[in-house]
Design an enzyme around this catalytic site. Structure first.
Site, mmCIF file in Angstrom:
data_model
loop_
_atom_site.group_PDB
_atom_site.id
_atom_site.type_symbol
_atom_site.label_atom_id
_atom_site.label_comp_id
_atom_site.label_asym_id
_atom_site.label_seq_id
_atom_site.Cartn_x
_atom_site.Cartn_y
_atom_site.Cartn_z
ATOM 1 N N ASP A 177 0.814 -1.213 0.000
ATOM 2 C CA ASP A 177 0.000 0.000 0.000
ATOM 3 C C ASP A 177 0.848 1.264 0.000
ATOM 4 O O ASP A 177 0.701 2.132 -0.869
ATOM 5 C CB ASP A 177 -0.954 -0.008 1.194
ATOM 6 C CG ASP A 177 -1.901 -1.195 1.180
ATOM 7 O OD1 ASP A 177 -2.352 -1.573 0.090
ATOM 8 O OD2 ASP A 177 -2.173 -1.751 2.260
ATOM 9 N N CYS A 224 0.436 3.181 18.519
ATOM 10 C CA CYS A 224 1.555 3.471 17.628
ATOM 11 C C CYS A 224 1.207 4.630 16.701
ATOM 12 O O CYS A 224 2.001 5.557 16.511
ATOM 13 C CB CYS A 224 1.906 2.222 16.826
ATOM 14 S SG CYS A 224 3.343 2.430 15.729
ATOM 15 N N CYS A 279 3.139 -6.167 15.561
ATOM 16 C CA CYS A 279 4.482 -6.238 14.984
ATOM 17 C C CYS A 279 5.546 -6.765 15.938
ATOM 18 O O CYS A 279 6.476 -7.438 15.518
ATOM 19 C CB CYS A 279 4.888 -4.876 14.438
ATOM 20 S SG CYS A 279 4.982 -3.558 15.686
#
Length: 366
Positions: free
Chosen positions: A24, A112, A208
């Site tokens: 993306d 985040c 993550c």
């Protein structure tokens, strides 16, 4: 359609693109470069690359940095890697662990965006004299009567508006989301058209910094006291057994409780102060009212004294519910749901919508 509009001449327009290494943001950076904009790609290194180098479904890992750099080199625009490990550990990982210790179920991707990507990266782009900060998120930015508005993406299966509720009005005016009007398959087709080698790269799915979804192991390293054993109680007031730490449970959980009982039991409540996990029947999971804190509001008009009817989402995959919100003070909002809602979970965001528009949101506390 790919949508990016700014009043200045492209060749005199400096654009910072947040490049995660996925398809993306890579499409966004490459396309804007081809359109003649002065693109600067920026990738944030958020944690030890050696730990996650071989993992596949994350963002901001070692392979992702390599992929982002390759895209920049292919098209010939500058690319920088910024070391934000310490900042990420403090603002996201530490808060993630503390939230579980409070008996909550956190969503670190929002933290985040809130603290690192749309705060620190925003400031960095401003310092560089950029005209815009652009990302590959699937949300739409529309101009309303009183400035920029945040709306759901066209592709409802990829819509990321729930994760961006904490975006401030100042940030929203500076941000652009060119993919909000595109379907994901169109983005991949554009990636092929642009000759990107990562056109078929998998989307990031995992948290993550959590290897293989084992969040408990991360918390135990940061907060060793998280393994403190405690009592499991039935909501009717009797003891059912013991648990190995409240971090191993979340509201609505049924499996893995290691409690034998005649009927199915679910986690109804977690009491971190007393280190007690309460179980009960599925019917006990339903709520008609809860409180959110630290809310962000993106509409010019504030919440009226008599309350305001909105649509809410209490999980990223939640279908949505009709609710009414009441302003308690500058930090708290009361949410009432006439039809009731299952598994309202402290630590998760509650996002307020007016049709497709994001009005804001906050963090569920009780």
């Amino acid at each position: 359609m790919f949508n990016f509009s700014i009043t200045k001449d492209p060749k005199n327009t400096k654009i910072v693109v947040a490049m995660s290494g996925g398809v993306d943001s890579s499409v966004v950076a490459a396309k804007l470069h081809i359109l003649g904009y002065n693109v600067i790609g920026v990738t944030l290194q958020l944690y030890d690359q050696g730990v996650v180098l071989a993992r596949q479904k994350t963002c901001c890992a070692g392979q992702d940095i390599y992929d982002a750099r390759n895209v920049a080199n292919k098209f010939g625009f500058p690319h920088y890697v910024l070391d934000y490990e310490n900042r990420f550990k403090e603002a996201v990982i530490e808060e993630f662990a503390d939230s579980y210790m409070r008996g909550e179920t956190p969503l670190p991707c929002v933290r985040c965006n809130q603290s690192v990507k749309f705060n620190d990266l925003f400031k960095m782009a401003k310092d560089l004299g950029a005209d815009a900060l652009v990302t590959g998120h699937y949300v739409k930015k529309l101009e309303g009567d009183y400035g920029a508005e945040l709306h759901k993406a066209i592709d409802t299966s990829k819509d990321q508006s729930y994760f961006l509720f904490a975006t401030t009005q100042e940030q929203l005016e500076f941000l652009h989301f060119p993919l909000g009007g595109m379907m994901k398959h169109q983005t991949r087709e554009l990636a092929v058209e642009l000759g990107l080698e990562i056109a078929d790269k998998q989307d990031s799915q995992d948290i993550c910094f959590v290897p293989n979804g084992d969040y408990a192991s991360i918390i135990k390293k940061i907060r060793p006291e998280a393994e403190k054993k405690g009592v499991v109680m039935h909501v009717d007031g009797f003891v059912l057994g013991k648990h190995d730490g409240i971090i191993n449970c979340t509201i609505g959980q049924r499996k893995g409780l290691s409690i034998a009982y005649s009927t199915p039991l679910y986690v109804i409540k977690i009491d971190p102060a007393e280190n007690i996990i309460y179980l009960g029947p599925e019917s006990a999971l339903y709520s008609n009212e809860f409180i959110v804190k630290d809310y962000n509001w993106l509409k010019k008009e504030s919440i009226p004294e008599e309350g305001m009817e909105v649509n809410i989402k209490i999980r990223s995959a939640h279908r949505g519910s009709v609710a009414k919100i009441y302003l308690l003070d500058e930090n708290y909002i009361r949410v009432t749901i006439p039809a009731g809602e299952k598994s309202v979970t402290p630590g998760q965001p509650c996002v307020f919508y007016e049709e497709s528009r994001v009005l804001g949101g906050g963090w569920i506390v009780k």
